[in-house]
Design a protein around this motif. Sequence first.
Motif, PDB file in Angstrom:
ATOM      1  N   LEU A  52       4.498   1.474   1.904  1.00 32.63           N
ATOM      2  CA  LEU A  52       3.431   1.117   0.973  1.00 32.63           C
ATOM      3  C   LEU A  52       2.238   0.542   1.726  1.00 32.63           C
ATOM      4  O   LEU A  52       2.393  -0.192   2.700  1.00 32.63           O
ATOM      5  N   ASN A 110       1.482   5.185   1.464  1.00 33.59           N
ATOM      6  CA  ASN A 110       1.966   5.350   0.091  1.00 33.59           C
ATOM      7  C   ASN A 110       1.237   4.374  -0.821  1.00 33.59           C
ATOM      8  O   ASN A 110       1.109   3.199  -0.511  1.00 33.59           O
ATOM      9  N   LYS A 111       0.775   4.875  -1.937  1.00 31.05           N
ATOM     10  CA  LYS A 111      -0.001   4.066  -2.890  1.00 31.05           C
ATOM     11  C   LYS A 111       0.930   3.210  -3.749  1.00 31.05           C
ATOM     12  O   LYS A 111       1.994   3.648  -4.164  1.00 31.05           O
ATOM     13  N   TRP A 112       0.491   1.997  -4.034  1.00 29.90           N
ATOM     14  CA  TRP A 112       1.279   1.085  -4.861  1.00 29.90           C
ATOM     15  C   TRP A 112       1.433   1.608  -6.282  1.00 29.90           C
ATOM     16  O   TRP A 112       2.478   1.421  -6.904  1.00 29.90           O
ATOM     17  N   ASN A 113       0.410   2.262  -6.813  1.00 25.72           N
ATOM     18  CA  ASN A 113       0.503   2.754  -8.191  1.00 25.72           C
ATOM     19  C   ASN A 113       1.409   3.982  -8.303  1.00 25.72           C
ATOM     20  O   ASN A 113       1.705   4.429  -9.398  1.00 25.72           O
ATOM     21  N   GLU A 114       1.855   4.527  -7.176  1.00 27.72           N
ATOM     22  CA  GLU A 114       2.781   5.657  -7.175  1.00 27.72           C
ATOM     23  C   GLU A 114       4.202   5.237  -6.813  1.00 27.72           C
ATOM     24  O   GLU A 114       5.031   6.066  -6.474  1.00 27.72           O
ATOM     25  N   LEU A 115       4.472   3.946  -6.898  1.00 28.91           N
ATOM     26  CA  LEU A 115       5.758   3.410  -6.475  1.00 28.91           C
ATOM     27  C   LEU A 115       6.925   4.055  -7.217  1.00 28.91           C
ATOM     28  O   LEU A 115       7.913   4.457  -6.603  1.00 28.91           O
ATOM     29  N   SER A 116       6.821   4.193  -8.519  1.00 33.85           N
ATOM     30  CA  SER A 116       7.932   4.777  -9.286  1.00 33.85           C
ATOM     31  C   SER A 116       8.165   6.231  -8.892  1.00 33.85           C
ATOM     32  O   SER A 116       9.301   6.688  -8.846  1.00 33.85           O
ATOM     33  N   GLU A 117       7.109   6.969  -8.581  1.00 32.19           N
ATOM     34  CA  GLU A 117       7.267   8.361  -8.173  1.00 32.19           C
ATOM     35  C   GLU A 117       7.923   8.483  -6.805  1.00 32.19           C
ATOM     36  O   GLU A 117       8.631   9.446  -6.544  1.00 32.19           O
TER      37      GLU A 117
END
Length: 126
Positions: A52, A110-117
Amino acid sequence: MKTNNEKGRTYVLIVGIYLVLKAVINMVIGGGFDLGGIIFAVVAALAMFSGLQYLNIAVAALVAFTVVRNMPYNLTHLPSTAIYLVEAVIDAGAVVLLLVQNDVKAHFTNKWNELSELFKNNISKD
């Protein structure tokens, strides 16, 4: 977990293992149980492995802060603290690696807002 650079992830894994081993060795040398040190090392290792953004900077800053905070004591209590000075040199190398090495920097994209993906993609591939 998605990685954007295999070589960078390997370097990060080495730094994470070093942090955990360092915490354990410091407990043995220091003669006491340091739950906080172990927790920090494990959390830092796992967090860095995620790739991240900015976690490399956060971990590097905490490691550098620890080195700077302990340096006066380690210098004034030589030779009994020589092992900690060696540790400080290794820590400084880890900080530089986390902040400067291009493969490592590429791992932390890796983007924080894409963590679930990131987790969904990993689970669905298994």
